[in-house]
Design an enzyme around this catalytic site. Structure first.
Site, PDB file in Angstrom:
ATOM      1  N   LYS A 264       0.807  -1.229   0.000  1.00 52.65           N
ATOM      2  CA  LYS A 264       0.000   0.000   0.000  1.00 52.65           C
ATOM      3  C   LYS A 264       0.835   1.272   0.000  1.00 52.65           C
ATOM      4  O   LYS A 264       0.439   2.265  -0.585  1.00 52.65           O
ATOM      5  CB  LYS A 264      -0.990  -0.009   1.160  1.00 52.65           C
ATOM      6  CG  LYS A 264      -0.373   0.121   2.516  1.00 52.65           C
ATOM      7  CD  LYS A 264      -1.426  -0.081   3.599  1.00 52.65           C
ATOM      8  CE  LYS A 264      -0.807   0.056   4.965  1.00 52.65           C
ATOM      9  NZ  LYS A 264      -1.436  -0.796   5.960  1.00 52.65           N
TER      10      LYS A 264
ATOM     11  N   ARG B 238      -8.336  -1.466  16.487  1.00 56.57           N
ATOM     12  CA  ARG B 238      -8.749  -1.112  15.144  1.00 56.57           C
ATOM     13  C   ARG B 238      -9.667  -2.245  14.726  1.00 56.57           C
ATOM     14  O   ARG B 238     -10.669  -2.486  15.393  1.00 56.57           O
ATOM     15  CB  ARG B 238      -7.542  -0.891  14.223  1.00 56.57           C
ATOM     16  CG  ARG B 238      -7.886  -0.008  13.017  1.00 56.57           C
ATOM     17  CD  ARG B 238      -6.710   0.249  12.098  1.00 56.57           C
ATOM     18  NE  ARG B 238      -6.247  -0.964  11.416  1.00 56.57           N
ATOM     19  CZ  ARG B 238      -5.221  -0.988  10.571  1.00 56.57           C
ATOM     20  NH1 ARG B 238      -4.554   0.116  10.291  1.00 56.57           N
ATOM     21  NH2 ARG B 238      -4.851  -2.115   9.989  1.00 56.57           N
TER      22      ARG B 238
HETATM   23  C1  LIG Z   1      -0.538  -1.555   6.553  1.00 61.77           C
HETATM   24  C2  LIG Z   1      -0.802  -2.851   7.142  1.00 61.77           C
HETATM   25  C3  LIG Z   1       0.265  -3.727   7.388  1.00 61.77           C
HETATM   26  C4  LIG Z   1       1.715  -3.373   7.118  1.00 61.77           C
HETATM   27  O1  LIG Z   1       2.225  -2.553   8.133  1.00 61.77           O
HETATM   28  P1  LIG Z   1       3.756  -2.105   8.151  1.00 61.77           P
HETATM   29  O2  LIG Z   1       3.897  -1.346   9.415  1.00 61.77           O
HETATM   30  O3  LIG Z   1       3.972  -1.239   6.956  1.00 61.77           O
HETATM   31  O4  LIG Z   1       4.590  -3.318   8.122  1.00 61.77           O
HETATM   32  C5  LIG Z   1      -0.045  -4.977   7.902  1.00 61.77           C
HETATM   33  N1  LIG Z   1      -1.323  -5.328   8.168  1.00 61.77           N
HETATM   34  C6  LIG Z   1      -2.360  -4.521   7.951  1.00 61.77           C
HETATM   35  C7  LIG Z   1      -3.734  -4.993   8.263  1.00 61.77           C
HETATM   36  C8  LIG Z   1      -2.142  -3.246   7.437  1.00 61.77           C
HETATM   37  O5  LIG Z   1      -3.180  -2.434   7.222  1.00 61.77           O
END
Ligand SMILES: *Cc1c(COP(=O)(O)O)cnc(C)c1O
Length: 356
Positions: A37, A132
């Site tokens: 993302k 969350r």
């Molecule tokens: C963005 C996201 C991640 C990745 O997080 P990082 O801190 O970039 O490693 C993992 N799981 C979910 C559900 C996310 O939204």
């Protein structure tokens, strides 16, 4: 002259970080999803992750999964954010797996999967304190009981997320709790659960110190790959690059000016009444980039210069003794927020390089 502002994306450094993380986590049999993302599902980057041993690519937006699928990338595509009821048709089309917490959504996924004669895989997200997404552990059993009855849906795993909303740390106690829930589901429902996903880049310290990773066998990594850091304390992971992405901007004005705004003071462009300290006469520069393109607070200049502030499309700096002139380029390192915003901005040119 090269186009500015631009972000330079060093694919060789990303490849190095990706390979190092696959090897590191592999030591304790933890598989990884490559989270795309922060780069908006850029196929150039996704391809590097696949080349370095990732087989699952995860993104929170269906359009980014679509982009990767249409680029012909051979991977399991995972939708990281629980689907909205209004996007079920595209989720079924572009995601092989999605993360879920709502029965009504999974029912709709089931209907759509049946319509398309396929089986959609899901990972059930569990709430463990970060507050969350996730279903409360006490309701897990009845939830699974209902989901296993739905045709066209296969539960392939459970997962948990930390340090995103509440700043809650993933630790041994939390991982054990997740592992016990996995055992409960495996025994009560005879589900293999091939994925027990313990978190994200914030799980690094837990992982390094864990003598037993329990049933946790997966993490979803974004920031560690791109910026070489764990995310609880933003410490550098040994041997990884932190500068795979750099922002290059261009000076559009360079003048000697006062440091204090003068005249009657009201609100600025963002509804704030800014405060300044009189630091006398100053070498000031303006860069042709602003809040519309980048989270300015996430930028660190490589030169000894100081960001004073920004509006939508201008960034004003104290140039100090740098002697920067109109047309000169100014380079910045990025944090996660800056990376996310820049990759999302259509106004910042994306330049890929392959050499270290
Ligand atoms: C963005 C996201 C991640 C990745 O997080 P990082 O801190 O970039 O490693 C993992 N799981 C979910 C559900 C996310 O939204």
């Amino acid at each position: 002259m090269a186009c500015a502002p631009r972000i330079e994306i060093n694919l060789a450094k990303i490849a190095h970080n990706a390979a190092a993380l696959v090897a590191l986590y592999g030591i304790k049999n933890i598989g990884l999803m490559g989270v795309t993302k922060a780069v908006c599902g850029a196929p150039e980057v996704a391809k590097v992750l696949l080349d370095e041993g990732f087989s699952m690519l995860a993104d929170s937006k269906v359009v980014n999964l679509k982009k990767m699928k249409e680029a012909g990338l051979k991977a399991d595509l995972v939708l990281l954010r629980a689907p909205a009821l209004s996007e079920i048709d595209t989720v079924i089309k572009y995601a092989d797996i999605s993360l879920n917490t709502e029965l009504s959504v999974i029912e709709k996924l089931s209907e759509e999967a049946l319509k398309n004669h396929l089986v959609h895989k899901i990972i059930v997200m569990i709430e463990m304190g970060d507050l969350r997404e996730g279903i409360m552990p006490a309701t897990l059993e009845t939830f699974i009981e209902k989901v296993v009855k739905l045709e066209g849906i296969k539960i392939v795993g459970i997962g948990v997320n930390f340090a995103c909303f509440g700043g809650v740390k993933p630790n041994n106690a939390k991982m054990n709790e997740l592992s016990l829930l996995a055992t409960m589901i495996q025994t009560k429902f005879a589900l293999p659960l091939s994925i027990v996903s313990g978190g994200n880049s914030a799980n690094y310290n837990w992982f390094i110190n864990a003598t037993d990773v329990t049933k946790v066998n997966n993490l979803r990594l974004g920031e560690s790959i791109y910026l070489g850091r764990e995310t609880l304390n933003r410490q550098v992971i040994p041997g990884l690059y932190t500068d795979a992405f750099t922002l290059i901007t261009e000076v559009i004005e360079a003048k000697i000016k006062p440091s204090m705004p003068y005249g009657e003071i009201g609100q600025n462009a963002f509804g704030e009444v800014p405060e300044f300290r009189d630091r006398g006469i100053m070498n000031r520069i303006i860069l042709g980039i602003g809040k519309q393109d980048v989270l300015v607070s996430g930028l660190t200049p490589l030169l000894d210069i100081e960001i004073l502030g920004s509006s939508s499309d201008h960034m004003v700096l104290n140039a100090k003794e740098s002697k920067l002139q109109v047309g000169d380029e100014v380079t910045f390192n990025l944090n996660y927020g800056a990376l996310l915003s820049i990759m999302t901005s259509p106004y910042v040119y994306k330049k890929y390089s392959h050499a270290l």
